[in-house]
Design a protein around this motif. Sequence first.
Motif, mmCIF file in Angstrom:
data_model
loop_
_atom_site.group_PDB
_atom_site.id
_atom_site.type_symbol
_atom_site.label_atom_id
_atom_site.label_comp_id
_atom_site.label_asym_id
_atom_site.label_seq_id
_atom_site.Cartn_x
_atom_site.Cartn_y
_atom_site.Cartn_z
ATOM 1 N N THR A 7 0.499 -1.315 -0.040
ATOM 2 C CA THR A 7 -0.006 0.358 -0.010
ATOM 3 C C THR A 7 0.723 1.274 -0.335
ATOM 4 O O THR A 7 1.579 1.381 0.815
ATOM 5 C CB THR A 7 -1.294 -0.365 0.986
ATOM 6 O OG1 THR A 7 -1.861 -1.475 1.622
ATOM 7 C CG2 THR A 7 -2.033 1.691 1.233
ATOM 8 N N ARG A 39 -1.808 -1.008 -4.442
ATOM 9 C CA ARG A 39 -2.533 -0.751 -3.894
ATOM 10 C C ARG A 39 -1.718 0.931 -3.616
ATOM 11 O O ARG A 39 -1.439 1.497 -2.952
ATOM 12 C CB ARG A 39 -3.109 -0.637 -2.777
ATOM 13 C CG ARG A 39 -3.860 -2.363 -2.939
ATOM 14 C CD ARG A 39 -4.520 -2.904 -1.153
ATOM 15 N NE ARG A 39 -5.479 -2.579 -1.062
ATOM 16 C CZ ARG A 39 -5.615 -1.504 0.087
ATOM 17 N NH1 ARG A 39 -4.728 -0.732 1.036
ATOM 18 N NH2 ARG A 39 -6.632 -0.628 0.363
ATOM 19 N N GLN A 41 -3.482 4.913 -2.348
ATOM 20 C CA GLN A 41 -4.151 6.027 -1.805
ATOM 21 C C GLN A 41 -3.764 7.214 -2.209
ATOM 22 O O GLN A 41 -2.680 7.788 -1.383
ATOM 23 C CB GLN A 41 -4.754 5.921 -0.456
ATOM 24 C CG GLN A 41 -5.626 6.544 0.583
ATOM 25 C CD GLN A 41 -5.288 6.197 2.240
ATOM 26 O OE1 GLN A 41 -4.204 5.362 2.721
ATOM 27 N NE2 GLN A 41 -6.184 6.227 2.560
ATOM 28 N N GLU A 56 -8.734 3.984 -2.638
ATOM 29 C CA GLU A 56 -7.770 3.492 -3.958
ATOM 30 C C GLU A 56 -7.996 3.939 -4.724
ATOM 31 O O GLU A 56 -9.551 3.782 -5.542
ATOM 32 C CB GLU A 56 -7.433 1.848 -2.937
ATOM 33 C CG GLU A 56 -6.947 1.417 -3.878
ATOM 34 C CD GLU A 56 -7.555 -0.222 -3.682
ATOM 35 O OE1 GLU A 56 -6.535 -0.741 -4.547
ATOM 36 O OE2 GLU A 56 -7.678 -0.904 -2.235
ATOM 37 N N THR A 58 -8.420 2.485 -8.525
ATOM 38 C CA THR A 58 -7.615 0.902 -9.127
ATOM 39 C C THR A 58 -7.917 0.989 -10.876
ATOM 40 O O THR A 58 -7.525 0.588 -11.703
ATOM 41 C CB THR A 58 -9.322 0.825 -9.193
ATOM 42 O OG1 THR A 58 -10.341 1.439 -8.799
ATOM 43 C CG2 THR A 58 -9.791 0.038 -7.520
ATOM 44 N N ASN A 93 -5.159 1.125 8.780
ATOM 45 C CA ASN A 93 -5.240 1.760 7.495
ATOM 46 C C ASN A 93 -3.618 2.005 7.215
ATOM 47 O O ASN A 93 -3.317 2.815 6.333
ATOM 48 C CB ASN A 93 -6.432 2.355 7.070
ATOM 49 C CG ASN A 93 -7.967 1.918 7.653
ATOM 50 O OD1 ASN A 93 -8.144 0.951 7.264
ATOM 51 N ND2 ASN A 93 -8.282 2.603 7.717
#
Length: 366
Positions: A7, A39, A41, A56, A58, A93
Amino acid sequence: MTNKKKTVAVLYGGKSTEYEISLLTAFSVINAMNLEHYRVQPVHIQQDGRWIAGPEITKKLEYKDQLLLNENASLESQAEHWLAPSSPVLGNNRPDIVFPLLHGPNGEDGTVQGLFELLNIAYVGSGVAGSAAGMDKVLMKDIFTAHHIPGPGYLSVSRFEWETDAPEVILNVKNTIGYPCFIKPANCGSSVGISQCLSETELSASVTDAFRFDTKVIIEEKIIGREVEVGVIGNHHLSVSVPGEIITQGAAFYDYQSKYVEGKSSLVIPADLPEKVKAELEDVAKRAFRALSLSGLARVDVFVREKDQRVVVNEVNTMPGFTQFSMFPLLWKHTGLPYQQLIERLIDLGIERYNDKQKIQYRIDK
């Protein structure tokens, strides 16, 4: 890389005159990232300092304004979020690493890096000290002087000194720096607030203008020569890119318009330099990187002096412009490291630096 996606929180915007440039950088970097590996963010810092986290990402973004996130996603409303500025409490998170695509004060100067250090979160780029020294042109040049790294002659002037005794400052410039010279805010990038003075009559207006952007100004000797830049990446083992030369079109120097208005400048990569000069440039770039205790990445800007072909360091940028058309990624593209791979390399270097710091012991009774 493992099968588990890392992430990456991409941080952009910020309270800085380079806010718009940061948005362009983030748009370009996010669209280049391999979403099968990461991922992503987005975290938008508005110009008023408010932090906004988005969902997120995508798929590729279609336009830059998609990064201007909705107010309802404010981090301040999420008590358990990994980066609530009002609380150091970490939630579930937490990202594996933060990519702070922030240019200028309040992002590139060690402030955000200090927050990540307190929260013990990995991030791309230099630490607190390196970021701060790389942002403050006076501190940077003081360190270069101590390490015998060649640079232009310079003077530092605070707003207090200017307001209390401007005639003394003007006399000092005449006796030590001379004309032409450059006036720069100490803590700005992208050539914001920079002007060239050809004579003493232009000095007062230029210094006053520079103080709009900072409380400290640097006055530098003008070096006659070629403007060349190289990229450096690494933590302990450093790699230096091929050199690139900046050719300005109709401008007295590489100012804001030259950097960001199409047709105002051109980049020659690789620069046509003698092998001896290229070797000296690589050596000086590594020395400057290490003198400032940098890590991850930097762009080192130099002059190749016309009179003797010696390399003179202008400055180091710890988070250079990072669109795929910016100098730093182009230098690495011509060195054999494409844009997407460069981004992945910098993420890996940030995690490597974080893991290295986890070995530090903070208790003496163990």
